[in-house]
Scaffold this motif. Sequence first.
Motif, short mmCIF file in Angstrom:
data_model
loop_
_atom_site.label_atom_id
_atom_site.label_comp_id
_atom_site.label_asym_id
_atom_site.label_seq_id
_atom_site.Cartn_x
_atom_site.Cartn_y
_atom_site.Cartn_z
N TYR A 15 -24.35 -33.71 18.29
CA TYR A 15 -23.26 -32.85 17.85
C TYR A 15 -23.36 -32.56 16.35
O TYR A 15 -23.15 -31.43 15.91
CB TYR A 15 -21.89 -33.47 18.17
N LEU A 16 -23.67 -33.57 15.59
CA LEU A 16 -23.78 -33.43 14.14
C LEU A 16 -24.86 -32.41 13.76
O LEU A 16 -24.70 -31.66 12.79
CB LEU A 16 -24.10 -34.80 13.52
N SER A 17 -25.91 -32.35 14.53
CA SER A 17 -27.00 -31.42 14.22
C SER A 17 -26.57 -29.96 14.27
O SER A 17 -27.19 -29.10 13.64
CB SER A 17 -28.19 -31.65 15.16
N TYR A 18 -25.50 -29.67 14.99
CA TYR A 18 -25.02 -28.28 15.05
C TYR A 18 -24.53 -27.80 13.69
O TYR A 18 -24.59 -26.60 13.40
CB TYR A 18 -23.94 -28.13 16.12
N PHE A 19 -24.04 -28.70 12.85
CA PHE A 19 -23.61 -28.32 11.51
C PHE A 19 -24.80 -27.95 10.63
O PHE A 19 -24.65 -27.20 9.68
CB PHE A 19 -22.81 -29.45 10.86
N LEU A 38 -18.49 -23.18 19.43
CA LEU A 38 -19.16 -24.44 19.14
C LEU A 38 -18.24 -25.41 18.42
O LEU A 38 -18.13 -26.58 18.80
CB LEU A 38 -20.42 -24.19 18.29
N ILE A 39 -17.54 -24.94 17.40
CA ILE A 39 -16.71 -25.83 16.59
C ILE A 39 -15.51 -26.35 17.38
O ILE A 39 -15.11 -27.50 17.21
CB ILE A 39 -16.29 -25.17 15.25
N TRP A 40 -14.95 -25.54 18.27
CA TRP A 40 -13.83 -26.02 19.07
C TRP A 40 -14.30 -27.18 19.96
O TRP A 40 -13.60 -28.18 20.09
CB TRP A 40 -13.22 -24.92 19.94
N ASN A 41 -15.46 -27.05 20.56
CA ASN A 41 -15.98 -28.13 21.42
C ASN A 41 -16.18 -29.41 20.62
O ASN A 41 -15.93 -30.50 21.12
CB ASN A 41 -17.28 -27.69 22.10
N ASN A 133 -15.42 -41.34 28.17
CA ASN A 133 -15.67 -40.60 26.94
C ASN A 133 -17.12 -40.14 26.85
O ASN A 133 -17.38 -38.99 26.50
CB ASN A 133 -15.31 -41.45 25.73
N ASN A 134 -18.05 -41.01 27.17
CA ASN A 134 -19.46 -40.61 27.11
C ASN A 134 -19.75 -39.49 28.10
O ASN A 134 -20.49 -38.55 27.79
CB ASN A 134 -20.38 -41.81 27.36
N TYR A 135 -19.18 -39.58 29.29
CA TYR A 135 -19.35 -38.51 30.28
C TYR A 135 -18.79 -37.20 29.73
O TYR A 135 -19.44 -36.15 29.79
CB TYR A 135 -18.64 -38.88 31.59
N HIS A 136 -17.58 -37.27 29.18
CA HIS A 136 -16.91 -36.09 28.65
C HIS A 136 -17.73 -35.45 27.53
O HIS A 136 -17.88 -34.22 27.48
CB HIS A 136 -15.51 -36.49 28.15
N LEU A 141 -21.43 -31.18 25.63
CA LEU A 141 -22.73 -30.85 25.07
C LEU A 141 -23.38 -29.76 25.90
O LEU A 141 -24.02 -28.85 25.36
CB LEU A 141 -23.62 -32.09 24.99
N GLY A 142 -23.20 -29.82 27.20
CA GLY A 142 -23.69 -28.75 28.07
C GLY A 142 -23.08 -27.41 27.72
O GLY A 142 -23.76 -26.38 27.72
N TYR A 143 -21.79 -27.40 27.40
CA TYR A 143 -21.14 -26.15 26.96
C TYR A 143 -21.77 -25.64 25.67
O TYR A 143 -22.00 -24.43 25.52
CB TYR A 143 -19.64 -26.35 26.76
N LEU A 144 -22.03 -26.56 24.73
CA LEU A 144 -22.66 -26.15 23.47
C LEU A 144 -24.03 -25.53 23.72
O LEU A 144 -24.40 -24.55 23.07
CB LEU A 144 -22.80 -27.34 22.52
N LEU A 145 -24.77 -26.13 24.63
CA LEU A 145 -26.11 -25.62 24.93
C LEU A 145 -26.03 -24.20 25.49
O LEU A 145 -26.93 -23.38 25.24
CB LEU A 145 -26.83 -26.55 25.91
#
Length: 151
Positions: A15-19, A38-41, A133-136, A141-145
């Motif tokens: 997630y951090l890499s998206y920044f 992306l940022i909302w996710n 939480n890990n599942y969520h 992350l799939g949405y970001l992709l």
Amino acid sequence: MEALFKTWKKSREIYLSYFEKYSLDQLNKIPNGFNNNLIWNIGHIIVTQQKLIYKGANLQGYISDELFNKYQSGTKPTAPVSQKEADELKDLLTSLIDLTIADFQQNIFTTYKERTTGTGFHLSSIDDAFECNNYHEGMHLGYLLSIRKFV
């Protein structure tokens, strides 16, 4: 729990890499056919972690009510995120890990409100909450992709 924490840390690194890979405009862009960006996710996974872990254990957590209300389930972006807020979310991605692990190691999670999530996960313990939480985070992350292809 060590394997679970290791997975969570890796998830947050991704997630951090998206920044680093996307500009603030790209992070804020809602592509056609999507309800969020992306940022909302990213904000949403931060809020959900606090809800699953801390609120589920009847504890306050570490984020403001303003952030909680902006990114909780059922919300969507209403305005672009400022650089200041993006920086705050970026910091929370990693800082909350150490705080939460320290809290877990100090055994502050003594009770948990049993419930079933909107996706059907039955949570009866703090361990269940961490796993959910890990599942969520993986799901989002799939949405970001998907979203990243259109920004």
